[in-house]
Write a protein that holds these residues in place. Sequence first.
Motif, PDB file in Angstrom:
ATOM      1  N   MET A   1       0.841  -1.193   0.000  1.00 37.28           N
ATOM      2  CA  MET A   1       0.000   0.000   0.000  1.00 37.28           C
ATOM      3  C   MET A   1       0.879   1.248   0.000  1.00 37.28           C
ATOM      4  N   SER A   2       0.462   2.236  -0.761  1.00 40.98           N
ATOM      5  CA  SER A   2       1.228   3.489  -0.790  1.00 40.98           C
ATOM      6  C   SER A   2       1.136   4.174   0.573  1.00 40.98           C
ATOM      7  N   ASP A   3       2.145   4.962   0.892  1.00 46.89           N
ATOM      8  CA  ASP A   3       2.151   5.687   2.161  1.00 46.89           C
ATOM      9  C   ASP A   3       0.951   6.622   2.260  1.00 46.89           C
ATOM     10  N   ALA A   4       0.591   7.259   1.153  1.00 41.81           N
ATOM     11  CA  ALA A   4      -0.539   8.190   1.166  1.00 41.81           C
ATOM     12  C   ALA A   4      -1.847   7.451   1.445  1.00 41.81           C
ATOM     13  N   LEU A   5      -2.040   6.312   0.811  1.00 43.22           N
ATOM     14  CA  LEU A   5      -3.259   5.532   1.037  1.00 43.22           C
ATOM     15  C   LEU A   5      -3.308   5.014   2.474  1.00 43.22           C
ATOM     16  N   PHE A   6      -2.166   4.570   2.980  1.00 48.71           N
ATOM     17  CA  PHE A   6      -2.114   4.096   4.363  1.00 48.71           C
ATOM     18  C   PHE A   6      -2.472   5.224   5.326  1.00 48.71           C
ATOM     19  N   ALA A   7      -1.944   6.426   5.095  1.00 51.03           N
ATOM     20  CA  ALA A   7      -2.249   7.581   5.951  1.00 51.03           C
ATOM     21  C   ALA A   7      -3.739   7.914   5.876  1.00 51.03           C
ATOM     22  N   ASP A   8      -4.318   7.862   4.663  1.00 50.09           N
ATOM     23  CA  ASP A   8      -5.751   8.110   4.505  1.00 50.09           C
ATOM     24  C   ASP A   8      -6.560   7.088   5.295  1.00 50.09           C
ATOM     25  N   MET A   9      -6.138   5.843   5.242  1.00 50.16           N
ATOM     26  CA  MET A   9      -6.838   4.783   5.948  1.00 50.16           C
ATOM     27  C   MET A   9      -6.754   4.999   7.462  1.00 50.16           C
ATOM     28  N   GLU A  10      -5.595   5.358   7.950  1.00 48.94           N
ATOM     29  CA  GLU A  10      -5.435   5.621   9.388  1.00 48.94           C
ATOM     30  C   GLU A  10      -6.344   6.761   9.830  1.00 48.94           C
ATOM     31  N   ARG A  11      -6.402   7.829   9.030  1.00 52.30           N
ATOM     32  CA  ARG A  11      -7.268   8.958   9.378  1.00 52.30           C
ATOM     33  C   ARG A  11      -8.737   8.535   9.392  1.00 52.30           C
ATOM     34  N   ALA A  12      -9.137   7.716   8.431  1.00 52.02           N
ATOM     35  CA  ALA A  12     -10.525   7.252   8.369  1.00 52.02           C
ATOM     36  C   ALA A  12     -10.879   6.404   9.586  1.00 52.02           C
ATOM     37  N   VAL A  13      -9.972   5.540  10.003  1.00 52.91           N
ATOM     38  CA  VAL A  13     -10.212   4.696  11.184  1.00 52.91           C
ATOM     39  C   VAL A  13     -10.309   5.565  12.436  1.00 52.91           C
ATOM     40  N   GLU A  14      -9.421   6.537  12.566  1.00 47.95           N
ATOM     41  CA  GLU A  14      -9.450   7.427  13.728  1.00 47.95           C
ATOM     42  C   GLU A  14     -10.748   8.226  13.757  1.00 47.95           C
ATOM     43  N   GLN A  15     -11.195   8.713  12.589  1.00 49.74           N
ATOM     44  CA  GLN A  15     -12.437   9.474  12.522  1.00 49.74           C
ATOM     45  C   GLN A  15     -13.625   8.592  12.868  1.00 49.74           C
ATOM     46  N   TYR A  16     -13.620   7.355  12.381  1.00 48.04           N
ATOM     47  CA  TYR A  16     -14.700   6.417  12.705  1.00 48.04           C
ATOM     48  C   TYR A  16     -14.759   6.181  14.212  1.00 48.04           C
ATOM     49  N   ALA A  17     -13.606   5.988  14.840  1.00 42.00           N
ATOM     50  CA  ALA A  17     -13.569   5.756  16.286  1.00 42.00           C
ATOM     51  C   ALA A  17     -14.088   6.978  17.045  1.00 42.00           C
ATOM     52  N   GLU A  18     -13.699   8.171  16.615  1.00 47.58           N
ATOM     53  CA  GLU A  18     -14.178   9.394  17.267  1.00 47.58           C
ATOM     54  C   GLU A  18     -15.688   9.528  17.102  1.00 47.58           C
ATOM     55  N   ASP A  19     -16.196   9.297  15.897  1.00 47.44           N
ATOM     56  CA  ASP A  19     -17.631   9.394  15.633  1.00 47.44           C
ATOM     57  C   ASP A  19     -18.396   8.369  16.455  1.00 47.44           C
ATOM     58  N   ASP A  20     -17.837   7.181  16.592  1.00 50.37           N
ATOM     59  CA  ASP A  20     -18.479   6.117  17.366  1.00 50.37           C
ATOM     60  C   ASP A  20     -18.583   6.518  18.833  1.00 50.37           C
ATOM     61  N   GLU A  21     -17.528   7.116  19.379  1.00 50.70           N
ATOM     62  CA  GLU A  21     -17.535   7.536  20.782  1.00 50.70           C
ATOM     63  C   GLU A  21     -18.564   8.650  20.993  1.00 50.70           C
ATOM     64  N   VAL A  22     -18.678   9.585  20.041  1.00 49.41           N
ATOM     65  CA  VAL A  22     -19.631  10.699  20.162  1.00 49.41           C
ATOM     66  C   VAL A  22     -21.053  10.158  20.132  1.00 49.41           C
ATOM     67  N   GLY A  23     -21.284   9.105  19.360  1.00 45.73           N
ATOM     68  CA  GLY A  23     -22.613   8.525  19.219  1.00 45.73           C
ATOM     69  C   GLY A  23     -23.074   7.716  20.413  1.00 45.73           C
ATOM     70  N   ARG A  24     -22.218   7.476  21.373  1.00 45.13           N
ATOM     71  CA  ARG A  24     -22.596   6.652  22.541  1.00 45.13           C
ATOM     72  C   ARG A  24     -23.209   7.471  23.622  1.00 45.13           C
TER      73      ARG A  24
END
Length: 88
Positions: A65-88
């Motif tokens: 995986m390209s470094d840029a795609l990996f960074a995008d994926m990490e940001r998406a996972v972090e955002q999902y986790a933050e959104d999940d916590e806000v929704g609880r």
Amino acid sequence: MASRKGSYTTSDLSRKFGDIIAEALRHPVTITQRSKPRLVILNINDYERLIKAADARAIGSIDTMSDALFADMERAVEQYAEDDEVGR
């Protein structure tokens, strides 16, 4: 004690197995060891969805995986986790 909801230590796993399994039926649970994520417990429906999605993808690995795609994926996972916590 768990450091955050959905995350438990290996010691918690031995003491709170039933509670952790019950939680894993609702959403994935991370098991940490020495403060590092080591395992994820998830229900069978989530597992089967992941396997099906993996079968539909082109063969590759995180190493290719390209470094840029990996960074995008990490940001998406972090955002999902933050959104999940806000929704609880």
